[in-house]
Design an enzyme around this catalytic site. Sequence first.
Site, PDB file in Angstrom:
ATOM      1  N   GLY A  50       1.324 -17.827  -3.895  1.00 42.39           N
ATOM      2  CA  GLY A  50       0.313 -18.233  -4.872  1.00 42.39           C
ATOM      3  C   GLY A  50      -0.881 -17.303  -4.929  1.00 42.39           C
ATOM      4  N   LEU A  52      -1.896 -16.049  -7.704  1.00 43.64           N
ATOM      5  CA  LEU A  52      -1.106 -15.019  -8.390  1.00 43.64           C
ATOM      6  C   LEU A  52      -1.987 -14.012  -9.125  1.00 43.64           C
ATOM      7  CD1 LEU A  52       1.766 -17.270  -9.813  1.00 43.64           C
ATOM      8  CD2 LEU A  52       1.641 -16.082  -7.618  1.00 43.64           C
ATOM      9  N   HIS A  53      -1.507 -12.781  -9.156  1.00 44.46           N
ATOM     10  CA  HIS A  53      -2.217 -11.690  -9.841  1.00 44.46           C
ATOM     11  C   HIS A  53      -1.176 -10.795 -10.499  1.00 44.46           C
ATOM     12  CE1 HIS A  53      -0.895  -9.376  -6.400  1.00 44.46           C
ATOM     13  NE2 HIS A  53      -1.514 -10.216  -5.584  1.00 44.46           N
ATOM     14  N   GLY A  55       0.247  -8.160  -9.620  1.00 49.79           N
ATOM     15  CA  GLY A  55       1.350  -7.734  -8.757  1.00 49.79           C
ATOM     16  C   GLY A  55       2.497  -8.735  -8.829  1.00 49.79           C
ATOM     17  N   HIS A  56       2.172 -10.013  -8.693  1.00 50.76           N
ATOM     18  CA  HIS A  56       3.206 -11.054  -8.788  1.00 50.76           C
ATOM     19  C   HIS A  56       3.822 -11.072 -10.201  1.00 50.76           C
ATOM     20  CE1 HIS A  56       0.385 -12.833  -5.674  1.00 50.76           C
ATOM     21  NE2 HIS A  56       1.523 -12.839  -5.014  1.00 50.76           N
ATOM     22  N   SER A 205      -3.957  -7.757  -4.294  1.00 50.44           N
ATOM     23  CA  SER A 205      -3.591  -8.704  -3.239  1.00 50.44           C
ATOM     24  C   SER A 205      -4.386  -9.989  -3.455  1.00 50.44           C
ATOM     25  CB  SER A 205      -3.946  -8.110  -1.875  1.00 50.44           C
ATOM     26  OG  SER A 205      -3.949  -9.119  -0.894  1.00 50.44           O
ATOM     27  N   SER A 206      -3.766 -11.091  -3.091  1.00 51.08           N
ATOM     28  CA  SER A 206      -4.479 -12.381  -3.199  1.00 51.08           C
ATOM     29  C   SER A 206      -5.734 -12.336  -2.336  1.00 51.08           C
ATOM     30  CB  SER A 206      -3.579 -13.518  -2.739  1.00 51.08           C
ATOM     31  OG  SER A 206      -2.344 -13.439  -3.405  1.00 51.08           O
ATOM     32  N   ARG A 207      -5.664 -11.566  -1.242  1.00 55.22           N
ATOM     33  CA  ARG A 207      -6.798 -11.486  -0.317  1.00 55.22           C
ATOM     34  C   ARG A 207      -7.976 -10.712  -0.906  1.00 55.22           C
ATOM     35  NH1 ARG A 207      -4.872 -12.343   5.279  1.00 55.22           N
ATOM     36  NH2 ARG A 207      -2.706 -12.957   5.065  1.00 55.22           N
TER      37      ARG A 207
END
Length: 297
Positions: A50, A52-53, A55-56, A205-207
Site C-alpha cells: 500500500g 501506492l505511488h 512505482g506501484h 518509495s512509500s517511505r
Amino acid sequence: MSELSIFSVSLAHSTGLTHMELIQKSKDLNSLAKQIKSERKTIGFVPTMGALHSGHLSLIQRARKECDIVICSIFVNPTQFNEQSDLEKYPRTLEADSKLIESICDYLFVPQSVEDIYGKEITLKEFDFDGLENELEGEFRPRHFQGMANVVSILLNIVTADKAYFGLKDYQQFKIVERLTKLIQLDTKIVGCPIIREANGLARSSRNELLSEAAREAAAVIFYSLNYIKEFHPFLSIPELQEKAKGMIEGIMDVEYLEIRDAETLKEITSWTENNGVFISFAGTIDGVRLIDNIRI
Ligand code: AMP
C-alpha cells in the site's frame, strides 16, 4: 463508514466495462481465481504493502497490458518487519490507494486480518535460497526475506496468477521470489519491472512520504553516487569506486551499505569482467527513514 466499506461500492473502470471490486477474504479470492481460470482468462498479480505511488502503478499498468484480469493486493505484512516501530509507522492510505488504481485494476485484495493470511498462529516456513537471503539486506534485516517469502508464497498460492509483477527497486527481493517459485513449484512467471524515480532521481518509495522536503531533495545523492560508479567503473578499481561513492553520501545520510555485487549470486565481485552482470546496491537512512536503491551496470 469504515475505511474498508467504501470499497463495497463498485468503482467504474476506465473502459466503462468493468469495476474494481474489493475482496477481503483469501478464500473468496481463491474462488474468484478459479472462476477466472475456468473462463480461460489470464491473471496478472501485483502484491504491495500500500501507500501506492507511480512505482506501484507501473507494475499494475504492465499487468494490465499483459493479462486479462489484474489483481492487486495491499497487506502490510508483519513478518517482514524487524522493528515493531517500523511496522507501526508504515504509511497506511487505503482510501487514496483505491482511488489511484480504480481505473486500471479489476480486483483489490485487502485481507481483513493477519489471521486471514497466516491462520490463528503465525508459523513461518524456512526457505533455503542458496544464501541469497543472507546477502545485503539479509545482513541488516535478519528474517526479513523469510517473512517476505512466506507471505508471497501464501499469496501466490491463493491467486494462482499467470504472471506476478515485482519492482527491480527491490532487486534482491525479486531474485529471491524468482527462486521461491522454483522451490514451491509454482507456474507463476515472475516479471521484474524498472525502477520509477522522482524528478531528482530518488527512487519512488512509500517511505519517501515520511521525509521532510529538504531530506527528499538531499536523498538525490543516492542516485547520483550510484551513477558515478556506473560511469567510472571501467577506469577505477572496485574498492576505490566504492569508497568514493560512499564518501559522497556520508555526511548527508547514514550509509548502511553501498556494495558492488554480482547480479545473479549477489556476492562480491573481484573484477569488472568476470561476473554475471554487475549490480550496485545501497541502503541508508536520512531523517530516520531507511531508503534502498540500486542500479545495474
Ligand atoms: P511495496 O509496497 O513497497 O512492498 O512494493 C510493492 C512492489 O512495488 C514491489 O515489487 C516493489 O519492488 C515495487 N516498487 C516499489 N517502489 C517501486 C519503484 N520506485 N519502481 C518500481 N517498482 C517499485
